[in-house]
Design a protein around this motif. Structure first.
Motif, PDB file in Angstrom:
ATOM      1  N   VAL A 155       0.837  -1.198   0.000  1.00  0.00           N
ATOM      2  CA  VAL A 155       0.000   0.000   0.000  1.00  0.00           C
ATOM      3  C   VAL A 155       0.872   1.249   0.000  1.00  0.00           C
ATOM      4  N   TYR A 156       1.949   1.248   0.762  1.00  0.00           N
ATOM      5  CA  TYR A 156       2.838   2.409   0.849  1.00  0.00           C
ATOM      6  C   TYR A 156       3.493   2.704  -0.493  1.00  0.00           C
ATOM      7  N   VAL A 157       3.921   1.673  -1.191  1.00  0.00           N
ATOM      8  CA  VAL A 157       4.588   1.861  -2.477  1.00  0.00           C
ATOM      9  C   VAL A 157       3.593   2.361  -3.530  1.00  0.00           C
ATOM     10  N   ASN A 158       2.360   1.896  -3.495  1.00  0.00           N
ATOM     11  CA  ASN A 158       1.354   2.243  -4.502  1.00  0.00           C
ATOM     12  C   ASN A 158       0.347   3.270  -4.010  1.00  0.00           C
ATOM     13  N   ARG A 159       0.705   4.079  -3.016  1.00  0.00           N
ATOM     14  CA  ARG A 159      -0.270   4.996  -2.434  1.00  0.00           C
ATOM     15  C   ARG A 159      -0.762   6.052  -3.416  1.00  0.00           C
ATOM     16  N   GLY A 160       0.065   6.491  -4.357  1.00  0.00           N
ATOM     17  CA  GLY A 160      -0.369   7.470  -5.347  1.00  0.00           C
ATOM     18  C   GLY A 160      -1.443   6.918  -6.254  1.00  0.00           C
ATOM     19  N   LYS A 161      -1.238   5.715  -6.741  1.00  0.00           N
ATOM     20  CA  LYS A 161      -2.221   5.078  -7.619  1.00  0.00           C
ATOM     21  C   LYS A 161      -3.513   4.778  -6.865  1.00  0.00           C
ATOM     22  N   LEU A 162      -3.388   4.316  -5.641  1.00  0.00           N
ATOM     23  CA  LEU A 162      -4.574   3.974  -4.862  1.00  0.00           C
ATOM     24  C   LEU A 162      -5.379   5.214  -4.496  1.00  0.00           C
ATOM     25  N   ALA A 163      -4.704   6.315  -4.170  1.00  0.00           N
ATOM     26  CA  ALA A 163      -5.414   7.549  -3.822  1.00  0.00           C
ATOM     27  C   ALA A 163      -6.154   8.097  -5.038  1.00  0.00           C
ATOM     28  N   GLY A 164      -5.532   7.997  -6.206  1.00  0.00           N
ATOM     29  CA  GLY A 164      -6.191   8.469  -7.421  1.00  0.00           C
ATOM     30  C   GLY A 164      -7.441   7.673  -7.730  1.00  0.00           C
ATOM     31  N   LYS A 165      -7.389   6.377  -7.518  1.00  0.00           N
ATOM     32  CA  LYS A 165      -8.557   5.530  -7.777  1.00  0.00           C
ATOM     33  C   LYS A 165      -9.654   5.766  -6.738  1.00  0.00           C
TER      34      LYS A 165
END
Length: 92
Positions: free
Chosen positions: A26-36
């Motif tokens: 989650v920490y590594v992909n937080r930008g993608k997850l926040a955008g979604k």
């Protein structure tokens, strides 16, 4: 009588390892997850702060318009539509 068995220690260590890997993903992909998570939303709370005595001020963006909301613990909320500012005014 053993309080902790080797199998119990192994199970807890394995669980913590899996949780650590999930947190890392989650920490590594937080930008993608926040955008979604915010895609397609029309109402966004930009900031919130406590004013004291049970009141809160919220800066809300709704369909590109900014609104200031003062929400007391008891009683009706007060809303104020904020005028749009240009980028030149923001730079000053």
């Amino acid at each position: 009588m053993d309080i902790l068995d080797t199998q119990q220690i192994f199970t807890v260590a394995l669980f913590l390892g899996v949780m650590g890997l999930a947190w890392l993903a989650v920490y590594v992909n937080r930008g993608k997850l926040a955008g979604k998570a915010t895609a397609g939303r029309r109402l966004i709370v930009r900031e919130a702060t406590g004013l004291g005595n049970g009141e809160r001020a919220l800066l809300i963006e709704a369909d590109g318009h900014s609104v200031l909301a003062v929400i007391p613990r008891k009683g009706p909320a007060q809303l104020l539509a904020l005028p749009r500012t240009t980028q030149a005014e923001d730079a000053e």
